[in-house]
Design a protein around this motif. Structure first.
Motif, PDB file in Angstrom:
ATOM      1  N   LEU A  64      47.094  48.455  28.226  1.00 50.11           N
ATOM      2  CA  LEU A  64      46.528  48.394  29.389  1.00 50.11           C
ATOM      3  C   LEU A  64      44.827  48.704  28.912  1.00 50.11           C
ATOM      4  O   LEU A  64      44.502  49.679  28.314  1.00 50.11           O
ATOM      5  CB  LEU A  64      46.712  49.489  30.168  1.00 50.11           C
ATOM      6  N   ALA A  65      44.219  47.907  29.653  1.00 47.06           N
ATOM      7  CA  ALA A  65      42.622  48.179  29.800  1.00 47.06           C
ATOM      8  C   ALA A  65      42.020  47.817  31.098  1.00 47.06           C
ATOM      9  O   ALA A  65      42.328  46.900  31.591  1.00 47.06           O
ATOM     10  CB  ALA A  65      42.071  47.244  28.738  1.00 47.06           C
ATOM     11  N   ILE A  66      41.269  48.831  31.545  1.00 45.23           N
ATOM     12  CA  ILE A  66      40.895  48.910  32.965  1.00 45.23           C
ATOM     13  C   ILE A  66      39.259  48.839  32.641  1.00 45.23           C
ATOM     14  O   ILE A  66      38.869  49.815  32.074  1.00 45.23           O
ATOM     15  CB  ILE A  66      41.191  50.053  33.730  1.00 45.23           C
ATOM     16  N   HIS A  67      38.498  47.967  33.359  1.00 43.50           N
ATOM     17  CA  HIS A  67      37.198  48.142  33.390  1.00 43.50           C
ATOM     18  C   HIS A  67      36.636  48.278  34.944  1.00 43.50           C
ATOM     19  O   HIS A  67      37.034  47.585  35.487  1.00 43.50           O
ATOM     20  CB  HIS A  67      36.550  46.517  32.722  1.00 43.50           C
ATOM     21  N   CYS A  68      35.653  49.183  34.939  1.00 48.11           N
ATOM     22  CA  CYS A  68      35.068  49.502  36.074  1.00 48.11           C
ATOM     23  C   CYS A  68      33.781  49.013  36.129  1.00 48.11           C
ATOM     24  O   CYS A  68      32.743  49.485  35.233  1.00 48.11           O
ATOM     25  CB  CYS A  68      35.189  50.944  36.329  1.00 48.11           C
ATOM     26  N   GLY A  69      33.434  48.035  36.898  1.00 44.52           N
ATOM     27  CA  GLY A  69      32.158  47.437  36.881  1.00 44.52           C
ATOM     28  C   GLY A  69      31.348  47.825  38.289  1.00 44.52           C
ATOM     29  O   GLY A  69      31.867  47.783  39.240  1.00 44.52           O
ATOM     30  N   VAL A  70      29.894  47.959  38.041  1.00 42.50           N
ATOM     31  CA  VAL A  70      29.270  48.352  39.152  1.00 42.50           C
ATOM     32  C   VAL A  70      28.886  47.084  39.885  1.00 42.50           C
ATOM     33  O   VAL A  70      28.782  46.191  39.222  1.00 42.50           O
ATOM     34  CB  VAL A  70      27.770  49.002  38.813  1.00 42.50           C
ATOM     35  N   GLU A  71      29.090  47.156  41.156  1.00 41.09           N
ATOM     36  CA  GLU A  71      28.765  45.867  41.976  1.00 41.09           C
ATOM     37  C   GLU A  71      27.782  46.197  43.102  1.00 41.09           C
ATOM     38  O   GLU A  71      28.112  47.170  43.722  1.00 41.09           O
ATOM     39  CB  GLU A  71      30.082  45.395  42.696  1.00 41.09           C
ATOM     40  N   ASP A  72      26.794  45.438  43.307  1.00 39.68           N
ATOM     41  CA  ASP A  72      25.856  45.789  44.222  1.00 39.68           C
ATOM     42  C   ASP A  72      26.478  45.388  45.697  1.00 39.68           C
ATOM     43  O   ASP A  72      27.293  44.306  45.594  1.00 39.68           O
ATOM     44  CB  ASP A  72      24.562  44.424  44.252  1.00 39.68           C
ATOM     45  N   GLY A  73      26.346  46.005  46.764  1.00 37.26           N
ATOM     46  CA  GLY A  73      26.833  45.561  48.002  1.00 37.26           C
ATOM     47  C   GLY A  73      28.447  45.946  48.043  1.00 37.26           C
ATOM     48  O   GLY A  73      29.469  45.316  48.526  1.00 37.26           O
ATOM     49  N   PHE A  74      28.876  46.814  47.145  1.00 36.89           N
ATOM     50  CA  PHE A  74      30.450  47.025  46.804  1.00 36.89           C
ATOM     51  C   PHE A  74      31.243  47.421  48.293  1.00 36.89           C
ATOM     52  O   PHE A  74      30.790  47.907  49.184  1.00 36.89           O
ATOM     53  CB  PHE A  74      30.382  48.463  46.066  1.00 36.89           C
ATOM     54  N   LEU A  75      32.142  46.675  48.048  1.00 32.82           N
ATOM     55  CA  LEU A  75      33.328  46.904  49.346  1.00 32.82           C
ATOM     56  C   LEU A  75      34.615  47.109  48.593  1.00 32.82           C
ATOM     57  O   LEU A  75      34.950  46.450  47.455  1.00 32.82           O
ATOM     58  CB  LEU A  75      33.458  45.489  50.239  1.00 32.82           C
ATOM     59  N   PRO A  76      35.676  48.152  48.710  1.00 33.31           N
ATOM     60  CA  PRO A  76      36.787  48.243  48.092  1.00 33.31           C
ATOM     61  C   PRO A  76      37.640  47.012  48.434  1.00 33.31           C
ATOM     62  O   PRO A  76      37.681  46.680  49.602  1.00 33.31           O
ATOM     63  CB  PRO A  76      37.522  49.413  48.527  1.00 33.31           C
ATOM     64  N   ALA A  77      38.275  46.531  47.374  1.00 39.68           N
ATOM     65  CA  ALA A  77      39.685  45.709  47.656  1.00 39.68           C
ATOM     66  C   ALA A  77      40.785  46.488  48.114  1.00 39.68           C
ATOM     67  O   ALA A  77      41.402  47.271  47.457  1.00 39.68           O
ATOM     68  CB  ALA A  77      40.000  44.815  46.108  1.00 39.68           C
ATOM     69  N   ARG A  78      41.120  46.093  49.393  1.00 39.21           N
ATOM     70  CA  ARG A  78      42.229  46.754  49.644  1.00 39.21           C
ATOM     71  C   ARG A  78      43.495  45.992  49.774  1.00 39.21           C
ATOM     72  O   ARG A  78      44.572  46.318  50.020  1.00 39.21           O
ATOM     73  CB  ARG A  78      41.760  47.024  51.299  1.00 39.21           C
ATOM     74  N   ARG A  79      43.374  44.604  49.624  1.00 42.47           N
ATOM     75  CA  ARG A  79      44.574  43.724  49.587  1.00 42.47           C
ATOM     76  C   ARG A  79      44.753  43.188  48.260  1.00 42.47           C
ATOM     77  O   ARG A  79      45.772  43.379  47.625  1.00 42.47           O
ATOM     78  CB  ARG A  79      44.406  42.704  50.392  1.00 42.47           C
ATOM     79  N   ALA A  80      43.706  42.519  47.585  1.00 47.77           N
ATOM     80  CA  ALA A  80      43.799  42.082  46.114  1.00 47.77           C
ATOM     81  C   ALA A  80      43.985  43.562  45.152  1.00 47.77           C
ATOM     82  O   ALA A  80      43.300  44.465  45.630  1.00 47.77           O
ATOM     83  CB  ALA A  80      42.764  41.505  45.788  1.00 47.77           C
ATOM     84  N   HIS A  81      44.661  43.245  44.387  1.00 47.89           N
ATOM     85  CA  HIS A  81      44.939  44.635  43.630  1.00 47.89           C
ATOM     86  C   HIS A  81      45.723  44.283  42.259  1.00 47.89           C
ATOM     87  O   HIS A  81      46.336  43.319  42.037  1.00 47.89           O
ATOM     88  CB  HIS A  81      45.957  45.650  44.212  1.00 47.89           C
ATOM     89  N   PRO A  82      45.656  45.269  41.210  1.00 42.31           N
ATOM     90  CA  PRO A  82      46.468  45.177  40.129  1.00 42.31           C
ATOM     91  C   PRO A  82      47.418  45.979  40.195  1.00 42.31           C
ATOM     92  O   PRO A  82      47.657  46.938  41.030  1.00 42.31           O
ATOM     93  CB  PRO A  82      45.601  45.735  39.021  1.00 42.31           C
ATOM     94  N   ALA A  83      48.761  45.565  39.671  1.00 46.85           N
ATOM     95  CA  ALA A  83      50.049  46.013  39.708  1.00 46.85           C
ATOM     96  C   ALA A  83      50.505  46.737  38.412  1.00 46.85           C
ATOM     97  O   ALA A  83      50.442  45.934  37.535  1.00 46.85           O
ATOM     98  CB  ALA A  83      50.989  44.992  40.075  1.00 46.85           C
ATOM     99  N   LEU A  84      50.218  48.095  38.116  1.00 45.50           N
ATOM    100  CA  LEU A  84      50.616  48.729  36.784  1.00 45.50           C
ATOM    101  C   LEU A  84      51.838  49.025  36.652  1.00 45.50           C
ATOM    102  O   LEU A  84      52.465  49.827  37.589  1.00 45.50           O
ATOM    103  CB  LEU A  84      49.575  49.762  36.740  1.00 45.50           C
ATOM    104  N   LEU A  85      52.315  48.606  35.584  1.00 46.99           N
ATOM    105  CA  LEU A  85      53.756  49.093  34.914  1.00 46.99           C
ATOM    106  C   LEU A  85      53.752  50.666  34.752  1.00 46.99           C
ATOM    107  O   LEU A  85      52.755  50.932  33.896  1.00 46.99           O
ATOM    108  CB  LEU A  85      54.620  48.502  33.996  1.00 46.99           C
TER     109      LEU A  85
END
Length: 121
Positions: free
Chosen positions: A54-75
């Motif tokens: 597993l690899a998770i990258h957290c990237g800075v986003e201008d005007g950030f809004l959280p993704a409340r529907r789109a998502h990763p599914a982690l086993l």
């Protein structure tokens, strides 16, 4: 025939200055290890984490809004133990709707991004 082989990493967005919160969550709570970003990419901020397959990258986003529907599914292994650890760390867990062969539910990262956790039964 597909030429797709798999997923190399998942990128989740976060606001400017979110790195300490991402580190606390992904290493302290979720048990991943932080890996060093290549220097030319580190200029943009953010942080990367890895674990078993597993690899998770957290990237800075201008005007950030959280993704409340789109998502990763982690086993996960032993969802019950992970949920107990999450709740002890102040991370809420919402049980998911039934899906054959899985127990599952949702959490949010420190920035409000939805993350689904799935345990094969």
């Amino acid at each position: 025939m597909s030429l797709l082989l798999g997923i190399d990493h998942i990128q989740l967005a976060m606001p400017h200055g979110g790195e300490p919160h991402a580190r606390e969550f992904w290493t302290g709570v979720m048990g991943l290890e932080e890996v060093t970003k290549p220097a030319h990419l580190a200029l943009n901020g953010g942080c990367w984490f890895e674990g078993e397959g597993l690899a998770i990258h957290c990237g800075v986003e201008d005007g950030f809004l959280p993704a409340r529907r789109a998502h990763p599914a982690l086993l996960v292994e032993n969802l019950g133990a992970l949920v107990a650890k999450l709740e002890a760390s102040g991370v809420g867990f919402k049980e998911g709707k039934p899906l054959d062969g899985y127990r599952r539910g949702d959490i949010a990262d420190p920035f409000g991004n939805r993350i689904e956790l799935m345990e094969k039964l």
